[in-house]
Design an enzyme around this catalytic site. Structure first.
Site, PDB file in Angstrom:
ATOM      1  N   ILE A   1       0.860  -1.234   0.052  1.00 33.16           N
ATOM      2  CA  ILE A   1      -0.122  -0.073  -0.196  1.00 33.16           C
ATOM      3  C   ILE A   1       0.560   1.168  -0.044  1.00 33.16           C
ATOM      4  CG2 ILE A   1      -1.740   1.391   1.292  1.00 33.16           C
ATOM      5  CD1 ILE A   1      -2.823  -1.395   2.267  1.00 33.16           C
TER       6      ILE A   1
ATOM      7  N   THR B   1      -4.536   5.704   7.545  1.00 27.61           N
ATOM      8  CA  THR B   1      -5.415   4.668   6.956  1.00 27.61           C
ATOM      9  C   THR B   1      -4.763   3.209   7.283  1.00 27.61           C
ATOM     10  OG1 THR B   1      -4.091   4.701   4.835  1.00 27.61           O
ATOM     11  CG2 THR B   1      -6.189   6.008   5.212  1.00 27.61           C
ATOM     12  N   GLY B   2      -3.946   3.209   8.462  1.00 21.25           N
ATOM     13  CA  GLY B   2      -3.325   1.963   8.553  1.00 21.25           C
ATOM     14  C   GLY B   2      -4.026   1.309   9.678  1.00 21.25           C
ATOM     15  N   ARG B   3      -3.301   1.506  10.852  1.00 23.41           N
ATOM     16  CA  ARG B   3      -4.213   1.029  12.236  1.00 23.41           C
ATOM     17  C   ARG B   3      -4.384   1.891  13.133  1.00 23.41           C
ATOM     18  NH1 ARG B   3      -5.632  -2.372   9.055  1.00 23.41           N
ATOM     19  NH2 ARG B   3      -5.192  -4.318   8.925  1.00 23.41           N
TER      20      ARG B   3
ATOM     21  N   ASP C   1      -8.872   7.382   9.127  1.00 24.45           N
ATOM     22  CA  ASP C   1      -9.773   6.289   8.590  1.00 24.45           C
ATOM     23  C   ASP C   1      -9.718   5.337   9.671  1.00 24.45           C
ATOM     24  OD1 ASP C   1     -11.536   4.915   6.713  1.00 24.45           O
ATOM     25  OD2 ASP C   1     -10.129   3.519   6.598  1.00 24.45           O
TER      26      ASP C   1
ATOM     27  N   GLU D   1     -11.994   1.346  18.150  1.00 26.08           N
ATOM     28  CA  GLU D   1     -13.090   1.484  17.129  1.00 26.08           C
ATOM     29  C   GLU D   1     -14.001   0.288  16.896  1.00 26.08           C
ATOM     30  OE1 GLU D   1     -11.360   0.076  12.745  1.00 26.08           O
ATOM     31  OE2 GLU D   1     -10.560   2.184  13.702  1.00 26.08           O
TER      32      GLU D   1
ATOM     33  N   HIS E   1     -13.213   3.500   8.826  1.00 25.11           N
ATOM     34  CA  HIS E   1     -12.470   2.451   8.232  1.00 25.11           C
ATOM     35  C   HIS E   1     -13.267   1.725   7.114  1.00 25.11           C
ATOM     36  CE1 HIS E   1      -9.723  -0.861  10.107  1.00 25.11           C
ATOM     37  NE2 HIS E   1      -9.493  -0.734   8.851  1.00 25.11           N
ATOM     38  N   THR E   2     -13.147   2.569   6.323  1.00 16.94           N
ATOM     39  CA  THR E   2     -13.640   2.420   4.775  1.00 16.94           C
ATOM     40  C   THR E   2     -12.775   2.390   3.863  1.00 16.94           C
ATOM     41  OG1 THR E   2     -14.827   4.550   4.866  1.00 16.94           O
ATOM     42  CG2 THR E   2     -16.009   2.860   5.474  1.00 16.94           C
ATOM     43  N   ALA E   3     -11.493   2.597   3.919  1.00 16.01           N
ATOM     44  CA  ALA E   3     -10.394   2.966   2.952  1.00 16.01           C
ATOM     45  C   ALA E   3     -10.300   1.778   2.035  1.00 16.01           C
ATOM     46  CB  ALA E   3      -9.005   3.339   3.477  1.00 16.01           C
TER      47      ALA E   3
END
Length: 326
Positions: free
Chosen positions: A153, A229-231, A255, A260, A292-294
């Site tokens: 990524i 957008t990782g963790r 994200d 979460e 968390h939709t990436a």
């Protein structure tokens, strides 16, 4: 051979049917998430496919009793599984890979939205405030972007960034020759000090826990933007909020966020948000928060289903399994 598939979503149905036929495998499907109470549903299967359900000791004990010896999670991350206890029991675990374009494209979208103040622009436009005050953005070609993590990524993000003419810095324990054609590898301190945008693409490991905390946030430029957008565990959320409230950081685009689980992917309209940090971040005009939709594209969902099935088949047949982690 049969594979028991838990947490089957409607968007996966067509892909499950397609790949079951393609790989000539029987799928036992349920919409229910895996629990200790329904682990017996997998009794005729030695392999199961799950999504982000917490797999605790109790769940693992129940799976073992049902005869399951392999768990494939239809996600890249597998920190929701107690892998140490699974290994102790003799249960193997695998993740999946999917199109890196999904998260890479989303990351670029968040970078552009953050640097062009899109949250404020949209909020103002909704109330017919069409003035330019406070709406001035920055151009990527004038900025330095630091990419932390240059796996599939991260490398794809860097490739996308080359089209914007920005300076690109990279950091990873394992340097990539392909990345060196477009970016300069530097130590983390240098990347944090010199970057206008820092984007995170690291896995959730004990070593990476809170890698962006109070000390590292203090190294960043006061107008820098942090993109994750990782963790969620990569960022110390409390320290991030302190930096944003103290105007020591320009903004953030997130994200993922700590804690979460239990919130994202659920309809919580008209309910109290059981995460004060998330509520605070959502209220800030310089912070973009998405749930968390990436990853969420048609190609990524197809890859997640297909690779989970292929991983279970490889385990069952004793073949090379590129997704097996233990």
């Amino acid at each position: 051979m049969s594979i028991t598939v838990y947490s089957c979503r409607a968007d996966e149905a067509a892909f499950l049917k397609k790949f079951a036929q393609q790989y000539q495998v029987e799928l036992k499907e349920t919409e229910q998430p895996l629990t200790a109470q329904n682990a017996a549903f997998a009794q005729a299967s030695s392999t199961v496919s799950i999504i982000t359900t917490p797999v605790t000791r109790g769940v693992l004990d129940a799976l073992y009793q049902a005869g399951v010896r392999y768990i494939s999670t239809r996600t890249i991350g597998y920190d929701h599984i107690d892998t140490a206890y699974a290994e102790y029991l003799g249960i193997h675990v695998g993740n999946v890979s999917y199109s890196p374009n999904s998260v890479a494209d989303y990351t670029l979208m968040l970078i552009l939205m953050a640097t062009r103040r899109m949250k404020s622009i949209l909020r103002h436009a909704q109330v017919q405030n069409f003035s330019l005050q406070g709406m001035q953005g920055r151009e990527l070609s004038n900025l330095t972007v630091g990419v932390v993590g240059t796996g599939r990524i991260g490398r794809t993000v860097i490739t996308r960034l080359t089209g914007f003419g920005c300076r690109i810095l990279a950091h990873d324990l394992f340097e990539s020759a392909a990345v060196k054609a477009f970016a300069s590898y530097v130590d983390l301190d240098t990347l944090l000090r010199e970057s206008d945008i820092v984007t995170l693409h690291m896995p959730a490991t004990d070593e990476n826990y809170h890698m962006i905390g109070k000390e590292n946030l203090a190294k960043m430029k006061p107008n820098a933007v942090l993109v994750n957008t990782g963790r969620g565990s990569l960022v110390d959320t409390a320290a991030l909020i302190d930096a944003l409230e103290g105007e020591k950081l320009g903004g953030a685009a997130l994200d993922v966020i700590e804690n979460e689980s239990g919130l994202y992917y659920k309809d919580l309209q008209d309910k109290p948000l059981a995460n004060r940090d998330l509520a605070l971040l959502k209220a800030m005009p310089n912070v973009l928060v998405t749930p968390h939709t990436a990853f969420y594209t048609d190609q990524a969902v197809s890859d997640m289903v297909e690779n989970s099935i292929k991983s279970c088949l490889a385990f069952e047949k004793g073949e090379n399994n590129p997704w097996q982690v233990i």
